[in-house]
Design a protein around this motif. Structure first.
Motif, PDB file in Angstrom:
ATOM      1  N   GLY A  10      32.175  32.959  27.412  1.00 16.12           N
ATOM      2  CA  GLY A  10      32.062  34.295  28.007  1.00 16.12           C
ATOM      3  C   GLY A  10      31.015  34.383  29.102  1.00 16.12           C
ATOM      4  O   GLY A  10      31.028  35.298  29.923  1.00 16.12           O
ATOM      5  N   LEU A  11      30.102  33.416  29.112  1.00 20.65           N
ATOM      6  CA  LEU A  11      28.974  33.504  30.043  1.00 20.65           C
ATOM      7  C   LEU A  11      29.369  33.456  31.526  1.00 20.65           C
ATOM      8  O   LEU A  11      28.887  34.237  32.332  1.00 20.65           O
ATOM      9  CB  LEU A  11      27.977  32.376  29.775  1.00 20.65           C
ATOM     10  CG  LEU A  11      27.003  32.604  28.623  1.00 20.65           C
ATOM     11  CD1 LEU A  11      26.105  31.392  28.476  1.00 20.65           C
ATOM     12  CD2 LEU A  11      26.174  33.848  28.866  1.00 20.65           C
ATOM     13  N   LEU A  12      30.240  32.508  31.860  1.00 23.33           N
ATOM     14  CA  LEU A  12      30.457  32.226  33.286  1.00 23.33           C
ATOM     15  C   LEU A  12      30.753  33.451  34.153  1.00 23.33           C
ATOM     16  O   LEU A  12      30.023  33.712  35.108  1.00 23.33           O
ATOM     17  CB  LEU A  12      31.547  31.178  33.487  1.00 23.33           C
ATOM     18  CG  LEU A  12      31.983  31.067  34.962  1.00 23.33           C
ATOM     19  CD1 LEU A  12      30.923  30.385  35.794  1.00 23.33           C
ATOM     20  CD2 LEU A  12      33.307  30.401  35.126  1.00 23.33           C
ATOM     21  N   PRO A  13      31.808  34.215  33.842  1.00 26.21           N
ATOM     22  CA  PRO A  13      32.099  35.334  34.749  1.00 26.21           C
ATOM     23  C   PRO A  13      30.944  36.326  34.834  1.00 26.21           C
ATOM     24  O   PRO A  13      30.683  36.897  35.901  1.00 26.21           O
ATOM     25  CB  PRO A  13      33.326  35.998  34.118  1.00 26.21           C
ATOM     26  CG  PRO A  13      33.916  34.953  33.245  1.00 26.21           C
ATOM     27  CD  PRO A  13      32.769  34.133  32.747  1.00 26.21           C
ATOM     28  N   ILE A  14      30.230  36.496  33.715  1.00 19.05           N
ATOM     29  CA  ILE A  14      29.143  37.474  33.727  1.00 19.05           C
ATOM     30  C   ILE A  14      27.969  36.963  34.555  1.00 19.05           C
ATOM     31  O   ILE A  14      27.434  37.677  35.404  1.00 19.05           O
ATOM     32  CB  ILE A  14      28.703  37.796  32.285  1.00 19.05           C
ATOM     33  CG1 ILE A  14      29.892  38.373  31.520  1.00 19.05           C
ATOM     34  CG2 ILE A  14      27.557  38.786  32.282  1.00 19.05           C
ATOM     35  CD1 ILE A  14      29.633  38.599  30.059  1.00 19.05           C
ATOM     36  N   VAL A  15      27.586  35.709  34.309  1.00 14.67           N
ATOM     37  CA  VAL A  15      26.470  35.143  35.082  1.00 14.67           C
ATOM     38  C   VAL A  15      26.788  35.176  36.574  1.00 14.67           C
ATOM     39  O   VAL A  15      25.996  35.628  37.388  1.00 14.67           O
ATOM     40  CB  VAL A  15      26.183  33.689  34.637  1.00 14.67           C
ATOM     41  CG1 VAL A  15      25.223  33.013  35.612  1.00 14.67           C
ATOM     42  CG2 VAL A  15      25.599  33.675  33.244  1.00 14.67           C
TER      43      VAL A  15
END
Lengths: 218, 412
Positions: free
Chosen positions: A94-99
């Motif tokens: 889940g991190l990638l798009p948010i970061v």
């Protein structure tokens, strides 16, 4: 045909299906909360520096290239079966798009506004909370939406590690292909995930309406 | 203005220097300047001369690498920059309003930060909106994108004034608006300053703007070296060197018109009738005044039409059809240049002067303007001569003293 009708199947198994769906949604939701907090935090810490921001984006996108089944498989010997590998894997994915969106959003805040904020006497933390994050919020929310969609699918794999969720239906069906309820099980699991994804998406539209200030709403 | 209003504080810059690492020469080199409390000082100069950098060092948005800054006598070079900035108003080009906050929220930011009570902030916001000429009821809840460029800029000024700082820094605040709006905003700033008496440091590259607004102008050349720091009148009539006269440009006499306002010249009284008066009144006034023209005012006493003797006859006695509409008026705060412009475009060579709400105040015509301009230029010339004379005298006494000193030493 010996197959049980799909609707009949839903009728008899709705209790189990609802439990699975609830667990699926709950796992995704909780992992999204953690991923959002972590992702925004990483964005906030790294966006000011060229290389740190790029490092954060590259690292998170590398994580995304690991096949989910492999990731969960690799996690089992470390953290065991069940909920832990599921939560860890989902959070990492889940991190990638948010970061990425947090970094892009924070970097995209008009430099003159940052200058104005500093000029009227805002401290750095205050500037971040009152000006930069609210202005970067629309892209961040988009990132959260994309992440959620992705996690909905990936969460199904969690069943491989005896995790919770609708993946169990799908795996049970796949394991017993040819049996009476195999197709119904796979179908119920898949459709359940799609419905959940749509419900979450609707929720995000609502959240956007409620949290994006009218002055910057598209 | 309200009881709470703080008037300006002096600013002193002492050997102020900014050196960027890796650059051989400083961006701002040893600036020394004393700005008195309550005056508007304009930094004007070509782009890249360091005027903006110098301004930003006053609230330490750019940290000076050398020198001191004193505001109201207090050395602020070492204090917490965040605290300093809350006491110094800051307005920038294209306003820099925060788009996710309403007009009221934007203005309330600084008072909130310095911990004013909610009630006081609320009334202050209304008061400021009123002060910058925006209707509080209408604009209070709007978002910046719902405002025109000029309105945004007004809110930007209101935000800078919000916590009633003694000092206001303005970095090309009117650079991004169209000329007409810019003109209005400049007039507004002059009006505001009449009420507030803040110390304002204003950066621009537009010399005409500098003349219009400044009590004193600092003409800066590269590295923020001060080429001349004097009143607009002195710079126009007596530029220090070729750089300054190059910057002043042609038409110094015309520019001089920008320095005097309509309120400084004689405004004539003119026969008027209001639209509600009976027709007989019109004829009586014409007869008694001896002019062949009269100014018709509307219900709120705003100039409406110029009526000549024959006009009413031609319109068959109907006031609605008679006369020529007043298409331009000036306020008492308008410059003589604006007045001249209006007079030149008017085919009868006069313009009505109005008060703050557009009500009739008097009339200025070509003759009045010509006479005042002649007087002004004559006065300037005398002053410049006197100034020169004083300088020469001072120099003479100095040399005299030096010679005496020499003589004394020789004797001993």
């Amino acid at each position: 045909m010996s197959d049980v009708n799909f609707w009949e199947y839903l009728g008899t198994r709705h209790q189990q299906l609802l439990t699975d769906a609830f667990q699926h949604a709950s796992a995704v939701f909780q992992c999204m909360v953690v991923a959002t907090v972590l992702g925004v935090l990483i964005g906030v810490v790294t966006y000011r520096s060229e290389w740190a921001g790029n490092l954060a984006t590259t690292t998170t996108s590398t994580i995304l290239t690991i096949p989910s089944l492999a990731m969960i498989g690799l996690l089992i010997p470390i953290v065991g079966l069940g909920v832990p590998p599921t939560v860890i894997a989902l959070t990492l994915y889940g991190l990638l798009p948010i970061v990425r969106n947090a970094i892009v959003g924070l970097r995209g805040v008009d430099a003159t506004l940052v200058d104005a904020a500093t000029g009227i006497g805002m401290s750095r933390p205050m500037r971040l909370v009152r000006i930069e994050l609210p202005l970067a919020w629309p892209p961040i929310l988009t990132g959260i939406r994309v992440s959620t969609q992705m996690l909905m699918g990936i969460a199904a794999i969690a069943a491989y590690a005896s995790g919770p969720g609708l993946g169990n239906e799908i795996f049970r069906g796949l394991a017993s292909l040819g049996s009476r309820n195999a197709l119904n099980q796979v179908l119920a699991g898949t459709l359940g995930i799609i419905v959940l994804a749509l419900l979450f998406d609707a929720a995000y539209v609502l959240i956007g309406r409620l949290t994006i200030p009218r002055g910057i709403r598209a | 203005m309200p009881e709470s209003s703080t008037s300006g504080a002096s600013i002193e810059l002492e050997n102020l220097t900014k050196r960027y690492p890796g650059s051989p020469s400083p961006a701002v080199d040893n600036v020394n300047m004393e700005i008195q409390a309550g005056e508007i000082v304009i930094f004007v100069g070509p782009s890249g001369c360091g005027k903006s950098t110098t301004l930003k060092m006053i609230n330490r948005l750019i940290e000076p690498t050398g020198g001191r800054i004193r505001i109201g006598g207090e050395d602020v070079t070492g204090i917490d920059p965040v605290k300093l900035r809350r006491k110094v108003g800051y307005a920038i080009q294209s306003a820099g309003l925060f788009p996710h906050m309403t007009v009221a929220q934007n203005i309330a930011l600084v008072p909130k930060m310095v911990g004013w009570p909610k009630r006081r902030i609320k009334s202050r916001v209304e008061e400021l909106l009123d002060l910058v000429g925006l209707d509080p009821g209408e604009f209070h809840g709007r978002y910046p994108r719902q405002l025109s460029g000029g309105q945004q800029q007004r809110v930007g000024v209101a935000r800078a004034l919000a916590a009633d700082p003694p000092v206001l820094l303005m970095d090309e605040p009117f650079g991004a608006v169209d000329p007409i709006t810019r003109d209005h905003l400049q007039d507004e700033l002059i009006r505001l300053q009449h009420e507030l008496h803040k110390t304002i440091v204003f950066v621009t590259h537009d010399f005409d703007e500098a003349i219009k607004l400044g009590d004193r102008i600092a003409v800066l050349r590269e590295r923020s070296h001060i080429a001349q720091f004097d009143t607009p009148e002195a710079i126009l009539t007596n530029p220090a060197d070729d750089f300054v006269s190059g910057f002043v440009g042609a038409g110094a006499a015309l520019k001089r018109l920008n320095l005097t306002r309509v309120r400084d010249v004689e405004i004539q009284d003119y026969p008027t009738v209001t639209i509600d008066d009976p027709l007989q009144e019109f004829f009586n006034k014409l007869r008694s005044s001896g002019t062949n023209e009269i100014l018709l005012l509307d219900k709120r006493r705003r100039p409406y039409k110029w009526l000549r003797r024959g006009d009413l006859m031609r319109a068959k006695g109907s006031l609605a059809r008679a006369g020529t509409l007043v298409h331009d008026t000036v306020t008492r705060d308008a410059t003589l240049r604006d007045a001249l412009e209006a007079v030149l475009t008017d085919n009868a060579g006069r313009v009505a002067v109005t008060g703050r709400r557009g009500e009739y105040d008097g009339v200025v015509d070509m003759e009045t303007l010509m006479n005042s301009v002649h007087e002004l230029l004559e006065a300037d010339r005398l002053e410049a001569m006197e100034h020169q004379h004083e300088l020469e005298e001072a120099r003479a006494t100095q040399t005299h003293a030096e010679q005496e000193g020499d003589g004394g030493e020789k004797k001993a």
